[in-house]
Each structure stands twice: as structure tokens, then as C-alpha cells.
Design a protein around this motif. Structure first.
Motif, mmCIF file in Angstrom:
data_model
loop_
_atom_site.group_PDB
_atom_site.id
_atom_site.type_symbol
_atom_site.label_atom_id
_atom_site.label_comp_id
_atom_site.label_asym_id
_atom_site.label_seq_id
_atom_site.Cartn_x
_atom_site.Cartn_y
_atom_site.Cartn_z
ATOM 1 N N ARG A 1 0.822 -1.218 0.000
ATOM 2 C CA ARG A 1 0.000 0.000 0.000
ATOM 3 C C ARG A 1 0.849 1.259 0.000
ATOM 4 O O ARG A 1 0.321 2.367 0.105
ATOM 5 N N PHE A 2 2.172 1.099 -0.070
ATOM 6 C CA PHE A 2 3.070 2.247 -0.068
ATOM 7 C C PHE A 2 4.263 1.902 -0.954
ATOM 8 O O PHE A 2 4.436 0.754 -1.367
ATOM 9 N N ARG A 3 5.105 2.901 -1.218
ATOM 10 C CA ARG A 3 6.282 2.696 -2.057
ATOM 11 C C ARG A 3 7.523 2.653 -1.150
ATOM 12 O O ARG A 3 7.886 3.684 -0.547
ATOM 13 N N PRO A 4 8.183 1.526 -1.050
ATOM 14 C CA PRO A 4 9.389 1.443 -0.203
ATOM 15 C C PRO A 4 10.514 2.314 -0.772
ATOM 16 O O PRO A 4 10.784 2.295 -1.983
ATOM 17 N N VAL A 5 11.152 3.080 0.119
ATOM 18 C CA VAL A 5 12.279 3.923 -0.276
ATOM 19 C C VAL A 5 13.374 3.791 0.776
ATOM 20 O O VAL A 5 13.125 3.379 1.925
ATOM 21 N N ASP A 6 14.572 4.195 0.400
ATOM 22 C CA ASP A 6 15.701 4.147 1.329
ATOM 23 C C ASP A 6 15.412 4.984 2.562
ATOM 24 O O ASP A 6 14.876 6.092 2.476
ATOM 25 N N GLY A 7 15.798 4.465 3.728
ATOM 26 C CA GLY A 7 15.608 5.186 4.983
ATOM 27 C C GLY A 7 14.283 4.906 5.656
ATOM 28 O O GLY A 7 14.083 5.330 6.804
ATOM 29 N N MET A 8 13.357 4.240 4.989
ATOM 30 C CA MET A 8 12.049 3.953 5.586
ATOM 31 C C MET A 8 12.178 2.824 6.599
ATOM 32 O O MET A 8 12.860 1.826 6.363
ATOM 33 N N HIS A 9 11.535 3.003 7.735
ATOM 34 C CA HIS A 9 11.534 1.989 8.792
ATOM 35 C C HIS A 9 10.315 1.093 8.587
ATOM 36 O O HIS A 9 9.191 1.583 8.535
ATOM 37 N N VAL A 10 10.548 -0.226 8.455
ATOM 38 C CA VAL A 10 9.459 -1.126 8.105
ATOM 39 C C VAL A 10 9.430 -2.318 9.047
ATOM 40 O O VAL A 10 10.427 -2.665 9.692
ATOM 41 N N GLY B 1 7.384 7.490 12.285
ATOM 42 C CA GLY B 1 7.974 7.910 11.007
ATOM 43 C C GLY B 1 7.249 7.296 9.834
ATOM 44 O O GLY B 1 7.046 7.939 8.802
ATOM 45 N N ALA B 2 6.794 6.052 9.976
ATOM 46 C CA ALA B 2 6.061 5.408 8.899
ATOM 47 C C ALA B 2 4.733 6.097 8.660
ATOM 48 O O ALA B 2 4.329 6.337 7.512
ATOM 49 N N LEU B 3 4.028 6.432 9.718
ATOM 50 C CA LEU B 3 2.754 7.146 9.548
ATOM 51 C C LEU B 3 2.963 8.501 8.888
ATOM 52 O O LEU B 3 2.171 8.919 8.036
ATOM 53 N N GLN B 4 4.031 9.175 9.294
ATOM 54 C CA GLN B 4 4.292 10.487 8.706
ATOM 55 C C GLN B 4 4.594 10.375 7.226
ATOM 56 O O GLN B 4 4.130 11.190 6.411
ATOM 57 N N ARG B 5 5.365 9.352 6.863
ATOM 58 C CA ARG B 5 5.666 9.173 5.438
ATOM 59 C C ARG B 5 4.402 8.810 4.660
ATOM 60 O O ARG B 5 4.205 9.272 3.537
ATOM 61 N N GLU B 6 3.546 7.965 5.240
ATOM 62 C CA GLU B 6 2.278 7.632 4.569
ATOM 63 C C GLU B 6 1.402 8.875 4.422
ATOM 64 O O GLU B 6 0.755 9.085 3.388
ATOM 65 N N GLU C 1 2.505 11.975 4.118
ATOM 66 C CA GLU C 1 3.090 12.807 3.060
ATOM 67 C C GLU C 1 2.796 12.241 1.677
ATOM 68 O O GLU C 1 2.525 12.986 0.729
ATOM 69 N N GLN C 2 2.823 10.925 1.545
ATOM 70 C CA GLN C 2 2.532 10.320 0.243
ATOM 71 C C GLN C 2 1.087 10.562 -0.172
ATOM 72 O O GLN C 2 0.807 10.938 -1.310
ATOM 73 N N LEU C 3 0.150 10.366 0.759
ATOM 74 C CA LEU C 3 -1.263 10.608 0.433
ATOM 75 C C LEU C 3 -1.513 12.087 0.154
ATOM 76 O O LEU C 3 -2.252 12.442 -0.768
ATOM 77 N N LYS C 4 -0.882 12.949 0.932
ATOM 78 C CA LYS C 4 -1.038 14.387 0.704
ATOM 79 C C LYS C 4 -0.545 14.779 -0.689
ATOM 80 O O LYS C 4 -1.207 15.542 -1.410
ATOM 81 N N ALA C 5 0.598 14.254 -1.085
ATOM 82 C CA ALA C 5 1.141 14.575 -2.409
ATOM 83 C C ALA C 5 0.231 14.049 -3.513
ATOM 84 O O ALA C 5 -0.026 14.736 -4.515
ATOM 85 N N ARG C 6 -0.294 12.838 -3.353
ATOM 86 C CA ARG C 6 -1.146 12.265 -4.404
ATOM 87 C C ARG C 6 -2.472 13.011 -4.544
ATOM 88 O O ARG C 6 -2.901 13.339 -5.653
ATOM 89 N N LEU C 7 -3.133 13.314 -3.417
ATOM 90 C CA LEU C 7 -4.406 14.038 -3.486
ATOM 91 C C LEU C 7 -4.201 15.476 -3.954
ATOM 92 O O LEU C 7 -5.047 16.036 -4.659
ATOM 93 N N GLY C 8 -3.072 16.061 -3.547
ATOM 94 C CA GLY C 8 -2.777 17.412 -4.025
ATOM 95 C C GLY C 8 -2.583 17.439 -5.531
ATOM 96 O O GLY C 8 -3.027 18.378 -6.207
ATOM 97 N N ALA C 9 -1.934 16.411 -6.066
ATOM 98 C CA ALA C 9 -1.746 16.344 -7.520
ATOM 99 C C ALA C 9 -3.074 16.186 -8.248
ATOM 100 O O ALA C 9 -3.226 16.640 -9.385
ATOM 101 N N GLU C 10 -4.059 15.557 -7.594
ATOM 102 C CA GLU C 10 -5.384 15.415 -8.209
ATOM 103 C C GLU C 10 -6.210 16.700 -8.123
ATOM 104 O O GLU C 10 -7.273 16.784 -8.727
ATOM 105 N N GLY C 11 -5.756 17.681 -7.353
ATOM 106 C CA GLY C 11 -6.478 18.953 -7.266
ATOM 107 C C GLY C 11 -7.468 19.043 -6.126
ATOM 108 O O GLY C 11 -8.273 19.986 -6.078
ATOM 109 N N LEU C 12 -7.424 18.113 -5.165
ATOM 110 C CA LEU C 12 -8.394 18.138 -4.071
ATOM 111 C C LEU C 12 -8.156 19.299 -3.113
ATOM 112 O O LEU C 12 -9.055 19.664 -2.352
#
Length: 448
Positions: A75-84, A112-117, A119-130
Motif C-alpha cells: 500500500r506504499f512505495r518502499p524507499v531508502d531510509g524507511m523503517h518497516v 515515522g512510517a505514519l508520517q511518510r504515509e 506525506e505520500q497521500l497528501k502529495a497524491r491528493l494534491g496532484a489530483e487537485g483536491l
């Protein structure tokens, strides 16, 4: 001392055989897999869809792989530095002899994981114009009915009701109860927003709750809640947490308030301010009315003075004389007009008498009698002429008639079929024939 020939010969492994043995030992020792937590590094996503990465902590690291089927469920995109937090099977990559983990489940771990999730949702919805400001609507100045979507037992609803009652007690407030924390909270909040917006009952909606940690506020960072607020036809105010807290609901709402109390202050005007404004408007209206009345009075005085200066009695006398003159002129004109009409009427009556039908009836009757006489003579002559012509044509017709031939002694012979017999051979011996004479018929039979 025993002889070396008595010792058992040592088992000799190839690298691949040894790696296979170690792999089997590891898989047998941990057949169900393990849960492991750490930080991602060296994350690679080739075109095959698999994910290769290293999981590490402060003292060690281990190589990991997640194959395409499991990676597609993330449900998320794994990136370097992410705690999983990861569930994996322990194994060995035989080709290189490298210890590795094969993950079948992975999720972000900790704050940190919640914060990254977030930020990801915020960026995606912002790109959609919400979050676009162009779609945000102003709040009604005087809402008649407000729907507050929150927990009915929390401190937020008490603050909201207290502020609304203190500022302006005219608006009706409906508390729309929902859970504001936990797994069941996001679908309940989204459903309540949709139901309240579609009811047509409310002028504005307030989505709110008190402060807490990021986990406590997480229901308001849910995508379905954000999309329900975005789809609402009723303006929505979001007031979640304290002033420093921001949620996805805050970004997508038509207005964000720092706290529930601040939201209540934004929803309705202050009654005391309204009272002071009304007093100012009342005073201003009284001043304007007074000035208007003074202006009308001055204009009335000016018109009165002007009227007196023009002596209306004299103008009325002149107008009365003029009216009398016009009345006399009208009477004279009407008298002359009536006389002319009477004279013209007499002439027309005389012409009508001369043209009366009785004056023309006698000549017409005489003409009719003459025409009747001429018609009778003409008809008699025509009848005589037609009679003579008919007699002549009758004589001519009789001269060529077969009956005239019979009168001269001739006869006509008919066979049994009433056909005219022209030759003797047309009649057989013993056959009957009919002979037509000028007067009567004969029935004969041919003999030999």
C-alpha cells in the motif's frame, strides 16, 4: 594408536552442495518465517516487478527480496531510509552463498512510517487537485442549521456548543455522532459526511475532534474521508486537533480552523458585534432620514416661493377667458357644420327620389312585355321549322327502311337461329324457316 585406515573418510562438499545443505537447515529451522523490523537501504525495483533491498539496524544488515506477487500488494512505495516491519522466510541464495530473507508482507513501522504515509497521500491528493483554492467555497454568513460530525462524548463538542451558544444562539446545531479514533472511524466519518451533505438539511458541516498523537488523529488522514469531504455539496469546516496539528481533512475542507473553539467562532458571527453594528446602522439611518427630510423641506419652501412669484390667480383668470373663447368658437363651428350637413342631406334625398325604383319600373315592364312577345313568335317559328325538318327526315328514313321494301312485296327469310337466309343452300331439307312479310309472318318447312 589405531591405524589411519580405521578412520571414517570425511564427507567432501562442493560449494553448491554446501550452500544447499545450509539452505535446507535454515528453512527447516524456521519453516514459518519470522517477523523482523529495520531500516530499508539499497532499494531496487527492476522491470521484473521484484524488489531487492537491504534491511539493517545499527549493528548488522541482511539482504532481502520481495517477489512481484507480494510486491503488488503493498500500500506504499518502499524507499531508502524507511523503517518497516516485515514478515519473511529465512533462506540462502545458493548461487552466491549469501544469507537472505524473502519477504511476503511489509508495512511501515512507528511514527515515522505514519508520517511518510501521510506525506505520500497528501502529495497524491494534491496532484489530483483536491486541495485547490479555486474549488473552496465561502461559508454562509448566517447559517441556520449546522451539522457537527464528531464524537458526542468528546471535549471538542462541548467547546463547540459553548462557543456557539455564547456568540449567537440562533443557529440550530445537530450533533452527528461518529467514532473519531480506531479502525471503524474512517468509514463512519466518510459515510456521515455523505449522508449529511445529501440530506439538504444543513448550511454548513463541521468535522472536528480534540488533540492527540498522529495515531489518534489518523482517521482524519484517511483517503475515503478526504474524498467524501471533497464531494460534499455543503461547505465543510475541518478542526482536528490543536493548532500545530494538520490532517488531510484540513487540506481538502473549504476552511481549516486551528481548534474546535476557533471553528465555532468562524461558523457564526458574534452577537455583541452584530448588536453594535445594528446600533451604528440605526444611527446612520436616522442621520440620513433627517438630512433627507431637511432637503425635502428646503425644496418645498423654494417651490412655494416660486409659486407665489408667478401669481397663479392671474394665470387662472387668463386661462378661464381663453376657455370661454374656445367654447364659443366650438359652438359656432358646430353650428356651421350642422348647416352644411343638412344642405348636403337634402341634395342626397332629392337624388335618391329621382333614382327610386318606382320611377324606373314602368319602362322595365314595357320592355319585358315586348321581349315576351318576341320570344313567343320566335318559339313558334322555331317549332314549325323543326316540325317540317322532322317530317322530311322521316320520309327519307322510311324510303331506306326494310319495312318499305316489304310493302313492295318482298319478304325476309329467317332460319331457326333467326339468322337471315340469303341462299337456298343455307336451309336444309325439312328445316323450318320464318318468312317475314309486310304484315305478319309465315312458318314454312323446306321440302326436296
Amino acid at each position: 594408536m589405531s591405524d589411519s585406515s580405521d578412520r571414517a573418510a570425511p564427507e567432501i562438499f562442493t560449494p553448491s552442495g554446501l550452500n544447499r545443505l545450509v539452505r535446507d537447515l535454515l528453512e527447516d529451522a524456521l519453516p514459518m518465517g519470522v517477523w523482523i523490523e529495520g531500516e530499508l537501504s539499497n532499494v531496487a525495483r527492476p522491470s521484473s516487478g521484484h524488489i531487492y533491498f537491504t534491511l539493517k539496524d545499527a549493528n548488522a544488515q541482511v539482504r532481502c527480496a520481495m517477489f512481484r506477487m507480494a510486491a503488488s500488494r503493498l500500500r506504499f512505495r518502499p524507499v531508502d531510509g524507511m523503517h518497516v516491519l516485515m514478515r519473511a522466510k529465512v533462506g540462502l541464495y545458493e548461487a552466491r552463498g549469501e544469507f537472505q530473507l524473502v519477504a511476503d508482507h511489509m508495512e511501515p513501522a512507528g511514527e515515522g512510517a505514519l508520517q511518510r504515509e501521510f506525506e505520500q497521500l497528501k502529495a497524491r491528493l494534491g496532484a489530483e487537485g483536491l486541495f485547490d483554492n479555486e474549488r473552496k467555497r465561502p461559508l454562509p454568513a448566517f447559517p441556520r442549521r449546522i451539522g457537527v460530525i464528531t464524537s458526542p462524548s468528546g471535549a471538542a463538542i462541548r467547546d463547540v456548543l459553548s462557543v456557539l451558544g455564547r456568540r449567537l444562539g440562533l443557529a440550530e446545531v445537530d450533533v452527528l455522532p461518529v467514532p473519531v479514533q480506531g479502525r471503524e472511524a474512517p468509514p463512519a466519518i466518510a459515510a456521515m459526511v455523505k449522508r449529511a451533505a445529501m440530506s439538504g438539511r444543513y448550511d454548513v458541516l463541521l468535522v472536528t475532534r480534540g488533540g492527540g498523537s498522529l495515531e489518534d488523529l489518523w482517521a482524519f488522514n484517511d483517503e475515503q474521508v478526504a474524498r467524501a469531504i471533497h464531494a460534499s455539496e455543503v461547505p465543510v469546516v475541518s478542526a482536528v486537533g490543536h493548532e500545530v496539528d494538520f490532517t488531510i481533512a484540513d487540506f481538502v475542507a473549504d476552511l481549516r480552523a486551528a481548534t474546535p473553539s476557533a471553528a465555532a467562532e468562524l461558523l457564526v458571527p458574534d452577537g455583541a458585534d452584530l448588536s453594535r453594528n445594528l446600533d451604528r446602522l440605526r444611527q446612520r439611518m436616522a442621520t440620513l432620514v433627517t438630512r433627507r427630510l431637511q432637503s425635502v423641506a428646503q425644496r418645498t419652501d423654494h417651490l412655494h416661493a416660486r409659486l407665489n412669484s408667478q401669481r397663479p390667480q392671474a394665470r387662472l383668470a387668463r386661462d378661464a377667458q381663453r376657455l370661454d373663447a374656445l367654447r364659443r368658437r366650438l359652438h359656432t363651428t358646430m353650428t356651421q357644420s350642422n348647416a352644411l350637413r343638412q344642405a348636403r342631406l337634402g341634395k342626397l334625398q332629392a337624388r335618391l327620389g329621382a333614382q327610386h325604383p318606382r320611377q324606373r319600373l314602368a319602362p322595365v315592364q314595357q320592355r319585358i312585355a315586348a321581349l315576351r312577345q318576341r320570344l313567343a313568335i320566335s318559339m313558334a317559328r322555331r317549332i314549325e321549322r323543326d316540325r317540317l325538318r322532322l317530317q322530311q327526315q322521316g320520309r327519307t328514313l322510311h324510303a331506306v327502311s326494310p319495312l318499305a321494301t316489304l310493302e313492295r312485296g318482298y319478304a325476309i327469310v329467317f332460319d331457326q337461329r333467326d339468322a337471315i337466309v340469303r341462299r337456298a343452300d343455307d336451309v336444309a331439307v325439312g328445316e323450318r324457316v320464318r318468312v317475314m312479310l309486310a304484315e305478319g309472318d309465315l312458318r314454312l318447312v323446306r321440302d326436296e
